[in-house]
Design a protein around this motif. Structure first.
Motif, PDB file in Angstrom:
ATOM      1  N   PRO A   1       0.800  -1.232   0.000  1.00  0.00           N
ATOM      2  CA  PRO A   1       0.000   0.000   0.000  1.00  0.00           C
ATOM      3  C   PRO A   1       0.829   1.277   0.000  1.00  0.00           C
ATOM      4  O   PRO A   1       0.296   2.362  -0.187  1.00  0.00           O
ATOM      5  N   LEU A   2       2.138   1.172   0.222  1.00  0.00           N
ATOM      6  CA  LEU A   2       2.991   2.347   0.335  1.00  0.00           C
ATOM      7  C   LEU A   2       3.970   2.430  -0.831  1.00  0.00           C
ATOM      8  O   LEU A   2       4.298   1.432  -1.470  1.00  0.00           O
ATOM      9  N   ALA A   3       4.452   3.642  -1.082  1.00  0.00           N
ATOM     10  CA  ALA A   3       5.462   3.843  -2.127  1.00  0.00           C
ATOM     11  C   ALA A   3       6.788   3.239  -1.695  1.00  0.00           C
ATOM     12  O   ALA A   3       7.054   3.076  -0.495  1.00  0.00           O
ATOM     13  N   ILE A   4       7.610   2.895  -2.682  1.00  0.00           N
ATOM     14  CA  ILE A   4       8.961   2.404  -2.380  1.00  0.00           C
ATOM     15  C   ILE A   4       9.811   3.608  -2.011  1.00  0.00           C
ATOM     16  O   ILE A   4      10.214   4.387  -2.871  1.00  0.00           O
ATOM     17  N   CYS A   5      10.083   3.763  -0.742  1.00  0.00           N
ATOM     18  CA  CYS A   5      10.823   4.917  -0.222  1.00  0.00           C
ATOM     19  C   CYS A   5      11.670   4.476   0.968  1.00  0.00           C
ATOM     20  O   CYS A   5      11.645   3.303   1.354  1.00  0.00           O
TER      21      CYS A   5
ATOM     22  N   THR B   1       7.327   7.764  -9.314  1.00  0.00           N
ATOM     23  CA  THR B   1       7.311   7.919  -7.866  1.00  0.00           C
ATOM     24  C   THR B   1       7.191   9.384  -7.460  1.00  0.00           C
ATOM     25  O   THR B   1       6.704  10.216  -8.222  1.00  0.00           O
ATOM     26  N   HIS B   2       7.669   9.703  -6.263  1.00  0.00           N
ATOM     27  CA  HIS B   2       7.510  11.027  -5.666  1.00  0.00           C
ATOM     28  C   HIS B   2       8.874  11.664  -5.407  1.00  0.00           C
ATOM     29  O   HIS B   2       9.874  10.960  -5.276  1.00  0.00           O
ATOM     30  N   SER B   3       8.889  12.974  -5.293  1.00  0.00           N
ATOM     31  CA  SER B   3      10.157  13.685  -5.096  1.00  0.00           C
ATOM     32  C   SER B   3      10.846  13.255  -3.801  1.00  0.00           C
ATOM     33  O   SER B   3      12.074  13.142  -3.754  1.00  0.00           O
ATOM     34  N   ALA B   4      10.063  13.011  -2.748  1.00  0.00           N
ATOM     35  CA  ALA B   4      10.662  12.599  -1.472  1.00  0.00           C
ATOM     36  C   ALA B   4      11.364  11.252  -1.606  1.00  0.00           C
ATOM     37  O   ALA B   4      12.432  11.026  -1.011  1.00  0.00           O
TER      38      ALA B   4
END
Length: 227
Positions: A147-151, A173-176
């Motif tokens: 359920p979460l992004a790979i970060c 994905t996302h910038s973070a």
């Protein structure tokens, strides 16, 4: 006539020890200045952001093109313009993209098609804006497991777990999350990833990751002309 007698008090000669102390102080001051200079120079010369792949012929000289053909790359792509942080018309849900973002995503997808997508797999984080970016950029949406992004701090290991040998892995994905990987690869002060920008990372034979550079959306046309 009375002669005036003036008593002169001669200064005592400076001891050798006092001279040594003065020299030692001077030396310490100079050494301190030198150390500060080295530190300042190191900070100025230390790379803060992965190389800009649009400069010169870096797509070729950095090894991006050859590594892409060999399927040795992981590419992190930031989603395009998000609706809830823009005054531009929205495509749909507020947590998705703007209409302008979908147009740019389609253009970036064509740039990747120029490189060739036959040996590349595409994943996106489970968010509306990343899923939509993947759809308009690559014509499909396949969400990463969970359920979460790979970060996070162990991001490199998780990415490697999803990469097949001889096939590039593209993650929308996302910038973070991009910042997390850049920190892991030695760029803790990297510039904030722009909408649609791509971070190219090579995976060597030992499974080690090396950042080759960044490509921003506006720079794709000029970069592709160099190939």
């Amino acid at each position: 006539m009375v002669n005036s007698v003036v008593d002169l008090i001669l200064p005592k000669p400076r001891s050798r020890w006092a001279s040594v102390k003065r020299l030692k102080k001077l030396w310490l001051s100079l050494a301190g200045i030198a150390v500060i200079g080295v530190l300042v120079a190191g900070v100025m010369l230390w790379p803060t952001t992965p190389p800009d792949l649009s400069v010169g012929h870096r797509m070729l000289s950095s090894g991006v093109v050859s590594s892409w053909r060999d399927g040795d790359l992981i590419v992190l792509i930031r989603h395009e313009e998000r609706c809830d942080r823009s005054s531009n018309p929205c495509l749909g849900p507020a947590d998705g993209l703007t209409v302008a973002g979908t147009v740019i995503a389609t253009a970036v997808g064509k740039a990747f098609q120029t490189l060739g997508m036959s040996n590349s797999d595409v994943l996106s984080s489970p968010a509306t804006r990343t899923a939509q970016t993947s759809l308009f950029m690559f014509g499909k949406t396949e969400l990463s497991p969970g359920p979460l992004a790979i970060c996070g701090n162990a991001m490199a290991d998780e990415l490697l777990a999803h990469k097949a040998n001889g096939r590039n892995l593209l993650l929308v994905t996302h910038s973070a999350c991009i910042s997390d990987l850049e920190k892991e690869l030695g760029y803790p002060r990297a510039a904030h990833a722009e909408y649609g920008s791509a971070l190219f990372v090579k995976v060597d034979a030992n499974g080690k990751l090396k950042a080759l550079g960044v490509m921003n959306t506006k720079d794709w046309p000029a970069a592709l002309k160099q190939l």
